[in-house]
Motif scaffolding. Structure first.
Motif, PDB file in Angstrom:
ATOM      1  N   MET A   1     -18.214 -18.369 -12.922  1.00 31.77           N
ATOM      2  CA  MET A   1     -16.867 -19.015 -12.181  1.00 31.77           C
ATOM      3  C   MET A   1     -15.913 -19.502 -13.383  1.00 31.77           C
ATOM      4  N   GLY A   2     -14.795 -19.416 -13.079  1.00 33.92           N
ATOM      5  CA  GLY A   2     -13.450 -19.826 -13.775  1.00 33.92           C
ATOM      6  C   GLY A   2     -12.629 -18.594 -14.239  1.00 33.92           C
TER       7      GLY A   2
ATOM      8  N   ALA B   1      -8.720 -12.637 -14.802  1.00 37.10           N
ATOM      9  CA  ALA B   1      -9.241 -12.753 -13.812  1.00 37.10           C
ATOM     10  C   ALA B   1      -9.677 -14.425 -13.493  1.00 37.10           C
ATOM     11  N   THR B   2      -9.730 -14.717 -12.319  1.00 38.17           N
ATOM     12  CA  THR B   2     -10.117 -16.067 -11.898  1.00 38.17           C
ATOM     13  C   THR B   2     -11.011 -16.083 -10.621  1.00 38.17           C
ATOM     14  N   TYR B   3     -12.231 -16.670 -10.927  1.00 41.15           N
ATOM     15  CA  TYR B   3     -13.344 -16.576 -10.077  1.00 41.15           C
ATOM     16  C   TYR B   3     -13.840 -17.905  -9.567  1.00 41.15           C
ATOM     17  N   THR B   4     -13.962 -17.973  -8.016  1.00 43.80           N
ATOM     18  CA  THR B   4     -14.200 -19.142  -7.541  1.00 43.80           C
ATOM     19  C   THR B   4     -15.157 -18.936  -6.524  1.00 43.80           C
ATOM     20  N   LEU B   5     -16.345 -19.541  -6.480  1.00 40.60           N
ATOM     21  CA  LEU B   5     -17.445 -19.465  -5.743  1.00 40.60           C
ATOM     22  C   LEU B   5     -17.158 -20.382  -4.441  1.00 40.60           C
ATOM     23  N   ARG B   6     -17.549 -19.640  -3.143  1.00 42.67           N
ATOM     24  CA  ARG B   6     -17.227 -20.292  -1.890  1.00 42.67           C
ATOM     25  C   ARG B   6     -18.969 -20.841  -1.642  1.00 42.67           C
ATOM     26  N   ASP B   7     -18.625 -21.734  -0.526  1.00 43.97           N
ATOM     27  CA  ASP B   7     -19.877 -22.419  -0.017  1.00 43.97           C
ATOM     28  C   ASP B   7     -20.854 -21.013   0.424  1.00 43.97           C
ATOM     29  N   ASP B   8     -20.241 -20.097   1.002  1.00 37.36           N
ATOM     30  CA  ASP B   8     -21.113 -19.073   1.441  1.00 37.36           C
ATOM     31  C   ASP B   8     -21.478 -18.170   0.549  1.00 37.36           C
ATOM     32  N   GLY B   9     -21.448 -18.437  -0.831  1.00 39.23           N
ATOM     33  CA  GLY B   9     -22.091 -17.630  -1.835  1.00 39.23           C
ATOM     34  C   GLY B   9     -21.164 -16.368  -2.097  1.00 39.23           C
ATOM     35  N   ILE B  10     -19.849 -15.893  -1.316  1.00 33.32           N
ATOM     36  CA  ILE B  10     -18.714 -15.013  -1.678  1.00 33.32           C
ATOM     37  C   ILE B  10     -17.948 -15.633  -2.783  1.00 33.32           C
ATOM     38  N   VAL B  11     -17.573 -14.842  -3.696  1.00 33.38           N
ATOM     39  CA  VAL B  11     -16.746 -15.212  -4.714  1.00 33.38           C
ATOM     40  C   VAL B  11     -15.182 -14.739  -4.515  1.00 33.38           C
ATOM     41  N   ASP B  12     -14.192 -15.835  -4.585  1.00 36.47           N
ATOM     42  CA  ASP B  12     -13.008 -15.463  -4.430  1.00 36.47           C
ATOM     43  C   ASP B  12     -12.378 -14.854  -5.649  1.00 36.47           C
TER      44      ASP B  12
END
Length: 187
Positions: free
Chosen positions: A20-21, A43-54
């Protein structure tokens, strides 16, 4: 001649949290989903609690910031291969059509500082780095890995990156998605 039949080697055991990041695009195959004159692409990646990446993809064209948001998720939750699916809605200013693509991590270094990303058709390729500039020897190593995976690296286009990189809120935004139309008509 690139061998199309060879099965691509994909990273196993990718630690999503470490992945992530922010990642800067050092080079890529030109895509209709990005302005042809795009600079400072990242690109910026953020891991959500449900395992999906924004996913937030940004690029600058003619001094304006364009961006598109989407999500990424493991193609097969039971596999340890780094094969992700990414989903965006296009066009960005009227998000109605879902576009899903493959995002395969073909290589990442032990410190998660640079990565080679591809997908099964070999029509898309990205070289990413945590910093806007990459050592030439590392770049050449990643290009060679792409060759070994059957990519035509003559299509690679280096992405201009400013140092320091622009801040997202300091540029006027291309809110009309003009670049998206331009990319469709090949301008």
């Amino acid at each position: 001649m690139a061998q199309k039949a060879k099965e691509m080697v994909v990273v196993k055991g990718l630690e999503l949290g470490r992945y992530m990041g922010r990642w800067y695009e050092i080079a890529s195959f030109p895509s209709r989903f990005q302005p042809r004159d795009g600079e400072n692409t990242r690109a910026t990646y953020t891991l959500r609690d449900d395992g999906i990446v924004d996913v937030l993809n940004e690029t600058w064209s003619l001094g304006k910031r364009s961006y598109i948001q989407g999500t990424a998720y493991k193609a097969d939750p039971n596999s340890d291969e780094a094969k992700l699916k990414v989903k965006f809605y296009v066009p960005p200013f009227l998000p109605i059509i879902p576009v899903t693509g493959d995002y395969w991590v073909l290589f990442i270094d032990d410190d998660y500082q640079y990565a080679l990303i591809g997908q099964p058709s070999r029509n898309y390729l990205w070289i990413l780095c945590r910093t806007p500039h990459m050592d030439e020897s590392v770049y050449n190593e990643l290009v060679q890995k792409a060759v070994e995976e059957g990519y035509d690296v003559n299509k690679l286009h280096k992405t201009p990156q400013a140092d320091p990189p622009p801040e997202g809120n300091q540029a006027p935004e291309d809110t009309k998605g003009v670049w998206w139309f331009k990319s469709l008509i090949g301008k």
